[in-house]
Write a protein that holds these residues in place. Structure first.
Motif, PDB file in Angstrom:
ATOM      1  N   PHE A 104       0.865  -1.041   0.256  1.00 46.69           N
ATOM      2  CA  PHE A 104       0.130  -0.033   0.087  1.00 46.69           C
ATOM      3  C   PHE A 104       0.848   1.083   0.043  1.00 46.69           C
ATOM      4  O   PHE A 104       0.663   2.305  -0.518  1.00 46.69           O
ATOM      5  CB  PHE A 104      -0.837   0.093   1.281  1.00 46.69           C
ATOM      6  CG  PHE A 104      -2.252   0.880   1.040  1.00 46.69           C
ATOM      7  CD1 PHE A 104      -2.499   1.571   0.058  1.00 46.69           C
ATOM      8  CD2 PHE A 104      -3.047   0.596   1.995  1.00 46.69           C
ATOM      9  CE1 PHE A 104      -3.592   2.313   0.137  1.00 46.69           C
ATOM     10  CE2 PHE A 104      -4.470   1.311   1.875  1.00 46.69           C
ATOM     11  CZ  PHE A 104      -4.483   2.102   0.702  1.00 46.69           C
ATOM     12  N   ARG A 105       1.999   1.323   0.893  1.00 52.29           N
ATOM     13  CA  ARG A 105       2.828   2.368   0.972  1.00 52.29           C
ATOM     14  C   ARG A 105       3.536   2.375  -0.330  1.00 52.29           C
ATOM     15  O   ARG A 105       3.931   3.683  -0.963  1.00 52.29           O
ATOM     16  CB  ARG A 105       3.900   2.220   2.167  1.00 52.29           C
ATOM     17  CG  ARG A 105       2.901   2.434   3.463  1.00 52.29           C
ATOM     18  CD  ARG A 105       4.059   2.078   4.670  1.00 52.29           C
ATOM     19  NE  ARG A 105       3.469   2.324   5.848  1.00 52.29           N
ATOM     20  CZ  ARG A 105       3.395   1.465   6.720  1.00 52.29           C
ATOM     21  NH1 ARG A 105       3.883   0.100   6.482  1.00 52.29           N
ATOM     22  NH2 ARG A 105       2.894   1.389   7.770  1.00 52.29           N
ATOM     23  N   THR A 122       9.737   8.780   4.890  1.00 53.81           N
ATOM     24  CA  THR A 122       9.721   8.305   6.294  1.00 53.81           C
ATOM     25  C   THR A 122       8.123   8.589   7.081  1.00 53.81           C
ATOM     26  O   THR A 122       7.758   7.974   7.951  1.00 53.81           O
ATOM     27  CB  THR A 122      10.600   9.339   7.140  1.00 53.81           C
ATOM     28  OG1 THR A 122      10.662  10.460   6.848  1.00 53.81           O
ATOM     29  CG2 THR A 122      12.042   8.749   6.677  1.00 53.81           C
ATOM     30  N   ILE A 123       7.380   9.928   6.306  1.00 53.92           N
ATOM     31  CA  ILE A 123       6.015  10.044   6.759  1.00 53.92           C
ATOM     32  C   ILE A 123       5.178   8.895   6.375  1.00 53.92           C
ATOM     33  O   ILE A 123       4.367   8.380   7.484  1.00 53.92           O
ATOM     34  CB  ILE A 123       5.730  11.361   6.182  1.00 53.92           C
ATOM     35  CG1 ILE A 123       6.807  12.429   6.577  1.00 53.92           C
ATOM     36  CG2 ILE A 123       4.092  11.620   6.487  1.00 53.92           C
ATOM     37  CD1 ILE A 123       6.318  13.816   5.628  1.00 53.92           C
ATOM     38  N   VAL A 124       5.214   8.407   5.321  1.00 52.14           N
ATOM     39  CA  VAL A 124       4.333   7.520   5.015  1.00 52.14           C
ATOM     40  C   VAL A 124       4.618   6.151   5.706  1.00 52.14           C
ATOM     41  O   VAL A 124       3.675   5.439   5.842  1.00 52.14           O
ATOM     42  CB  VAL A 124       4.598   7.102   3.577  1.00 52.14           C
ATOM     43  CG1 VAL A 124       3.867   5.790   2.773  1.00 52.14           C
ATOM     44  CG2 VAL A 124       4.268   8.400   2.600  1.00 52.14           C
ATOM     45  N   GLN A 125       5.754   5.792   6.154  1.00 51.24           N
ATOM     46  CA  GLN A 125       6.136   4.514   6.915  1.00 51.24           C
ATOM     47  C   GLN A 125       5.315   4.872   8.169  1.00 51.24           C
ATOM     48  O   GLN A 125       5.156   3.654   8.757  1.00 51.24           O
ATOM     49  CB  GLN A 125       7.432   4.323   7.103  1.00 51.24           C
ATOM     50  CG  GLN A 125       8.233   4.129   5.950  1.00 51.24           C
ATOM     51  CD  GLN A 125       7.595   2.869   4.920  1.00 51.24           C
ATOM     52  OE1 GLN A 125       7.538   2.094   5.720  1.00 51.24           O
ATOM     53  NE2 GLN A 125       7.572   3.296   3.696  1.00 51.24           N
ATOM     54  N   ARG A 126       5.010   5.719   8.609  1.00 47.00           N
ATOM     55  CA  ARG A 126       4.124   6.046   9.860  1.00 47.00           C
ATOM     56  C   ARG A 126       2.749   6.157   9.970  1.00 47.00           C
ATOM     57  O   ARG A 126       2.121   6.072  10.896  1.00 47.00           O
ATOM     58  CB  ARG A 126       4.876   7.378  10.709  1.00 47.00           C
ATOM     59  CG  ARG A 126       6.184   7.368  10.867  1.00 47.00           C
ATOM     60  CD  ARG A 126       6.729   8.729  11.535  1.00 47.00           C
ATOM     61  NE  ARG A 126       6.299   8.726  12.889  1.00 47.00           N
ATOM     62  CZ  ARG A 126       6.886   9.874  13.871  1.00 47.00           C
ATOM     63  NH1 ARG A 126       7.687  10.468  13.385  1.00 47.00           N
ATOM     64  NH2 ARG A 126       6.535   9.631  15.118  1.00 47.00           N
ATOM     65  N   SER A 203       1.959  17.566   0.802  1.00 44.13           N
ATOM     66  CA  SER A 203       1.971  17.730   2.314  1.00 44.13           C
ATOM     67  C   SER A 203       0.878  16.881   3.000  1.00 44.13           C
ATOM     68  O   SER A 203       0.618  16.751   4.149  1.00 44.13           O
ATOM     69  CB  SER A 203       1.769  19.307   2.515  1.00 44.13           C
ATOM     70  OG  SER A 203       0.538  19.533   1.911  1.00 44.13           O
ATOM     71  N   VAL A 204      -0.085  16.440   2.010  1.00 38.78           N
ATOM     72  CA  VAL A 204      -1.162  15.388   2.425  1.00 38.78           C
ATOM     73  C   VAL A 204      -0.600  14.495   3.411  1.00 38.78           C
ATOM     74  O   VAL A 204      -1.416  14.188   4.480  1.00 38.78           O
ATOM     75  CB  VAL A 204      -1.986  15.090   1.187  1.00 38.78           C
ATOM     76  CG1 VAL A 204      -2.795  13.729   1.630  1.00 38.78           C
ATOM     77  CG2 VAL A 204      -2.636  16.161   0.644  1.00 38.78           C
ATOM     78  N   PRO A 205       0.171  13.750   3.011  1.00 31.63           N
ATOM     79  CA  PRO A 205       0.658  12.638   3.850  1.00 31.63           C
ATOM     80  C   PRO A 205       0.994  12.655   5.187  1.00 31.63           C
ATOM     81  O   PRO A 205       0.816  12.118   6.092  1.00 31.63           O
ATOM     82  CB  PRO A 205       1.854  11.802   3.098  1.00 31.63           C
ATOM     83  CG  PRO A 205       1.772  12.380   1.869  1.00 31.63           C
ATOM     84  CD  PRO A 205       1.045  13.654   1.879  1.00 31.63           C
ATOM     85  N   ILE A 206       1.597  14.100   5.712  1.00 31.01           N
ATOM     86  CA  ILE A 206       1.764  14.491   6.852  1.00 31.01           C
ATOM     87  C   ILE A 206       0.684  14.840   7.752  1.00 31.01           C
ATOM     88  O   ILE A 206       0.706  15.024   8.956  1.00 31.01           O
ATOM     89  CB  ILE A 206       3.042  15.227   7.126  1.00 31.01           C
ATOM     90  CG1 ILE A 206       3.621  15.305   8.387  1.00 31.01           C
ATOM     91  CG2 ILE A 206       2.408  16.733   6.828  1.00 31.01           C
ATOM     92  CD1 ILE A 206       4.817  16.317   8.411  1.00 31.01           C
TER      93      ILE A 206
END
Length: 240
Positions: A104-105, A122-126, A203-206
């Motif tokens: 998915f990531r 790294t943001i997506v991993q969280r 910026s959406v992922p964060i």
């Protein structure tokens, strides 16, 4: 008498761990947070170590007995088999879930170029599974121009305010990784050469992470970001 006592204690310990594993199984049915999933996996793997100790003690007790093993020993053997099977199921299920999240990531990151991926990976991993799904839907809305320009600008303004607040981190409330991610992302979000859609897309992922921490520490801009995010979410779900 000592053997009987040890046998009873062993059975009680195994029974308690089986109940614990059942609790983990129930919790994992609904858990998607990657940090909690990792915690559960560590706990389950520790139970595998416990199973090894229980098996060793069981074998030792069997070696001290004479004649046919008592019914209690057979019950203990059955519980050891149950525990082994349950651990296999739980660890196997965790692997499948982690593989699904990994895929998915990858799909989400494929929406960005290499430079953008370096900033947001790294943001997506969280993000957990639910957050990933929401982010995907909003990115699709941005890319297909199905969201209003005013909605995008409102959300971008709230993101910029939140990132600025986090970067200052005067009270040290945010962890260092969130602060670092915010600083890296701010450079792109504030780039005058990029349009509103592009800035918001990266910026959406964060945003889900900011909102998660906002609930813990509070941001002056938090309510604005939350309202804007809920508006976008409702829109892409057909409720706006």
């Amino acid at each position: 008498m000592l053997i009987e006592l040890r046998t009873q204690q062993l059975a009680d310990n195994i029974r308690q761990d089986l109940e614990l594993l059942k609790g983990y199984e129930d919790e994992l049915r609904y858990e998607t947070d990657p940090r909690r999933l990792a915690k559960y996996r560590r706990e389950i793997e520790r139970q595998r170590d416990s199973l090894t100790r229980y098996q060793q003690e069981y074998d030792e007790l069997c070696g001290q007995g004479t004649g046919e093993p008592p019914a209690e020993m057979q019950d203990t053997a059955d519980m050891l088999h149950q525990m082994d099977a349950k651990l296999d199921d739980l660890l196997g299920g965790q692997k499948v879930m982690q593989d699904d999240l990994k895929d998915f990531r990858k799909i989400l990151l494929a929406r960005f170029d290499a430079n953008e991926q370096a900033i947001i990976s790294t943001i997506v991993q969280r993000l957990d599974q639910s957050q990933l799904a929401t982010v995907q839907s909003i990115l699709a809305g941005i890319e297909t121009h199905s969201l209003l320009e005013s909605e995008l600008q409102e959300t971008l303004n709230a993101v910029q305010q939140s990132l600025s607040e986090i970067k200052q981190n005067k009270t040290g409330m945010y962890d260092s990784q969130v602060v670092s991610e915010s600083k890296n992302l701010s450079e792109m979000v504030d780039d005058p050469k990029l349009d509103v859609s592009h800035k918001l897309k990266v910026s959406v992922p964060i945003i889900p992470l900011i909102l998660t921490y906002e609930g813990e520490v509070g941001l002056k801009s938090g309510l604005n970001l939350k309202a804007a995010w809920e508006g976008l979410t409702a829109r892409v779900r057909g409720k706006g």
